[in-house]
Design a protein around this motif. Sequence first.
Motif, mmCIF file in Angstrom:
data_model
loop_
_atom_site.group_PDB
_atom_site.id
_atom_site.type_symbol
_atom_site.label_atom_id
_atom_site.label_comp_id
_atom_site.label_asym_id
_atom_site.label_seq_id
_atom_site.Cartn_x
_atom_site.Cartn_y
_atom_site.Cartn_z
ATOM 1 N N VAL A 153 0.837 -1.206 0.000
ATOM 2 C CA VAL A 153 0.000 0.000 0.000
ATOM 3 C C VAL A 153 0.870 1.254 0.000
ATOM 4 N N LEU A 154 1.864 1.293 0.874
ATOM 5 C CA LEU A 154 2.723 2.471 0.965
ATOM 6 C C LEU A 154 3.604 2.614 -0.274
ATOM 7 N N GLY A 155 4.086 1.488 -0.808
ATOM 8 C CA GLY A 155 4.941 1.542 -1.986
ATOM 9 C C GLY A 155 4.203 1.986 -3.233
ATOM 10 N N TYR A 156 2.895 1.721 -3.280
ATOM 11 C CA TYR A 156 2.071 2.100 -4.427
ATOM 12 C C TYR A 156 1.864 3.607 -4.487
ATOM 13 N N ARG A 157 1.923 4.244 -3.329
ATOM 14 C CA ARG A 157 1.620 5.664 -3.251
ATOM 15 C C ARG A 157 2.872 6.512 -3.440
ATOM 16 N N SER A 158 2.746 7.790 -3.195
ATOM 17 C CA SER A 158 3.831 8.743 -3.419
ATOM 18 C C SER A 158 5.038 8.447 -2.559
ATOM 19 N N ILE A 159 6.229 8.708 -3.083
ATOM 20 C CA ILE A 159 7.462 8.536 -2.336
ATOM 21 C C ILE A 159 7.502 9.484 -1.139
ATOM 22 N N ASP A 160 6.824 10.626 -1.252
ATOM 23 C CA ASP A 160 6.799 11.571 -0.132
ATOM 24 C C ASP A 160 6.135 10.939 1.087
ATOM 25 N N LEU A 161 5.050 10.179 0.856
ATOM 26 C CA LEU A 161 4.368 9.506 1.960
ATOM 27 C C LEU A 161 5.268 8.445 2.575
ATOM 28 N N GLY A 162 5.920 7.650 1.700
ATOM 29 C CA GLY A 162 6.823 6.622 2.203
ATOM 30 C C GLY A 162 7.957 7.215 3.013
ATOM 31 N N ALA A 163 8.500 8.341 2.550
ATOM 32 C CA ALA A 163 9.594 8.989 3.263
ATOM 33 C C ALA A 163 9.145 9.479 4.641
ATOM 34 N N LYS A 164 7.910 9.976 4.722
ATOM 35 C CA LYS A 164 7.394 10.458 6.013
ATOM 36 C C LYS A 164 7.234 9.302 6.998
ATOM 37 N N VAL A 165 6.706 8.173 6.507
ATOM 38 C CA VAL A 165 6.549 7.000 7.373
ATOM 39 C C VAL A 165 7.906 6.520 7.859
ATOM 40 N N LEU A 166 8.853 6.409 6.932
ATOM 41 C CA LEU A 166 10.186 5.962 7.301
ATOM 42 C C LEU A 166 10.862 6.951 8.240
ATOM 43 N N GLY A 167 10.599 8.231 8.015
ATOM 44 C CA GLY A 167 11.201 9.252 8.869
ATOM 45 C C GLY A 167 10.804 9.094 10.324
ATOM 46 N N VAL A 168 9.520 8.883 10.558
ATOM 47 C CA VAL A 168 9.030 8.709 11.931
ATOM 48 C C VAL A 168 9.642 7.471 12.573
ATOM 49 N N ALA A 316 13.015 0.804 -4.011
ATOM 50 C CA ALA A 316 14.184 0.727 -4.893
ATOM 51 C C ALA A 316 13.927 -0.231 -6.060
ATOM 52 N N ILE A 317 13.353 -1.396 -5.766
ATOM 53 C CA ILE A 317 13.093 -2.386 -6.823
ATOM 54 C C ILE A 317 12.062 -1.857 -7.820
ATOM 55 N N ALA A 318 11.015 -1.213 -7.319
ATOM 56 C CA ALA A 318 9.986 -0.666 -8.204
ATOM 57 C C ALA A 318 10.585 0.349 -9.169
ATOM 58 N N ARG A 319 11.531 1.138 -8.698
ATOM 59 C CA ARG A 319 12.136 2.174 -9.538
ATOM 60 C C ARG A 319 13.132 1.595 -10.531
ATOM 61 N N TYR A 320 13.778 0.524 -10.189
ATOM 62 C CA TYR A 320 14.632 -0.156 -11.160
ATOM 63 C C TYR A 320 13.789 -0.727 -12.300
ATOM 64 N N THR A 321 12.679 -1.352 -11.942
ATOM 65 C CA THR A 321 11.782 -1.898 -12.958
ATOM 66 C C THR A 321 11.294 -0.791 -13.883
ATOM 67 N N PHE A 322 10.937 0.328 -13.297
ATOM 68 C CA PHE A 322 10.479 1.494 -14.057
ATOM 69 C C PHE A 322 11.557 1.969 -15.025
ATOM 70 N N ALA A 323 12.803 2.085 -14.523
ATOM 71 C CA ALA A 323 13.904 2.588 -15.341
ATOM 72 C C ALA A 323 14.181 1.666 -16.527
ATOM 73 N N SER A 348 5.682 -1.296 -8.710
ATOM 74 C CA SER A 348 5.427 -1.585 -7.300
ATOM 75 C C SER A 348 4.567 -2.844 -7.158
ATOM 76 N N LEU A 349 3.541 -2.959 -7.985
ATOM 77 C CA LEU A 349 2.684 -4.143 -7.941
ATOM 78 C C LEU A 349 3.464 -5.396 -8.337
ATOM 79 N N LEU A 350 4.303 -5.284 -9.368
ATOM 80 C CA LEU A 350 5.112 -6.422 -9.799
ATOM 81 C C LEU A 350 6.038 -6.872 -8.681
ATOM 82 N N GLN A 351 6.623 -5.904 -7.982
ATOM 83 C CA GLN A 351 7.544 -6.241 -6.898
ATOM 84 C C GLN A 351 6.817 -6.978 -5.773
ATOM 85 N N THR A 352 5.597 -6.556 -5.480
ATOM 86 C CA THR A 352 4.813 -7.222 -4.438
ATOM 87 C C THR A 352 4.530 -8.674 -4.822
#
Length: 471
Positions: A153-168, A316-323, A348-352
Amino acid sequence: MIESPTTSTTPATGSALRGSIGVAGIVFLVIAAAAPLTAAAGSLPVMIAIGNGAGAPMAYIIAAVVLLVFSVGYAAMSSSVTDTGAFYAYVTTGLGRPSGLGAAGLALLAYTAIQAAIYGLAAATLQGVVVKFGGPDLPWWFWAFVLMAIVAVLGYRSIDLGAKVLGVLLVAEIAIIVAFSAAVFLKGGAHGVDVVSFTPSAFFSGSPGIALMFAIASFVGFEATAIYGEEAKNPKRTVPIATYIAVITIGVLYAVASWAVVLAFGSDNVHAASQADTANLVFNAAATFLGSAASDVMMVMLVTSLFAALLAFHNAIARYTFALARAGFGPQRFMSVHAKHGSPHAGSLLQTITAFLLVGVFAIAGADPVLRLFTWMSGVAIVAILVLMVLTSLAIIAYFRRYDTDNRVWHNKIAPVLGALGLIAITALVIANFTTLIGGSSVLANVFLVVVAAVFLGGFVAGRVLKNRAV
């Protein structure tokens, strides 16, 4: 030499990732992937027990220095290369498309393997924590799939959201490590504060090679500073600064925390203590210097540490696939960008799905989540990522020999060569001790090494066959 144009592969429209992540956000993502509490409570006790005992903290310093020197050329080249493929893009630019595709294969193998490994360790840890606090004793794979769903769920959404979750999560994780370290130093440890851990005699005692293997493994995910370049504010400034800050922060944090663990038992006793109870070494030390409640909190936070690493590697994996898809080396559906979140949602879905299948195989086989899934997959990941970093080092050297984009001799000549030599030496050391690293037979170790080599060669051959396709 000739002047090089900027080699960003970011399209003007249609398939460009979006985000406004800054230096702090990228640093959070990198350190989250490094999982400080996991390194302190998981890897460090093993380093002390079967590595070089009280000399383990020095291994982190050496690993950090090698990566910091490597980072000089890496950061300098980032001014000309902005691509979410990161190492893949660097190797392609410096060594050509065949080597670049081989590097991409290694990256996908490394991050897929390490994420699967962490699912095993995280699930086993979460299972133990739930039971400890009176919850149901459910199979480890149940918790693995629960974690997988949240990461999806988090990986599917914006990287900004993921960064905030990881930050906390990361702030809380570092806070308890700092609190523990401070308590040990303020109370003088078990037998006083000394610097034995940073002496040559301590470092070279026992098996320093094994300690160095675990130390360099603790930096896996370091590439993320460039992976998020397209989603960063001013990437030419953000990526270099984030790279230096991440490496220095991880190195210092690990060195100080591991030193505190050594002092908690005493430089002369820590090796015996780690062998007596490897799994609970750090938790026992925390109970002594912070209290049993803090030790329990640390156990819970180990789960959040592992979760943060899972999310970081998923991204990271989702972005490699994208690239790769955007470069024409994968189905075009994986280069689509979510209209609302600006994320590589298809990747992101493929990685899941990939994680589900890989973890599912170990679950069906009844394999131990730590002794098999975690140990085997992390071993494969360490070798793959080290070979990938060696290739990137060589690509940086080749790039600056070809293009006159940076006139600083230290940045474009000396540091890249020194970084390459350091990484080659560490890679050779890891391969020499690979059987110990995966805790398996020499036959199994050789099979895994062949898999790593085959993945690179497969990508290289594909690059040669497709050499007329556009990058």
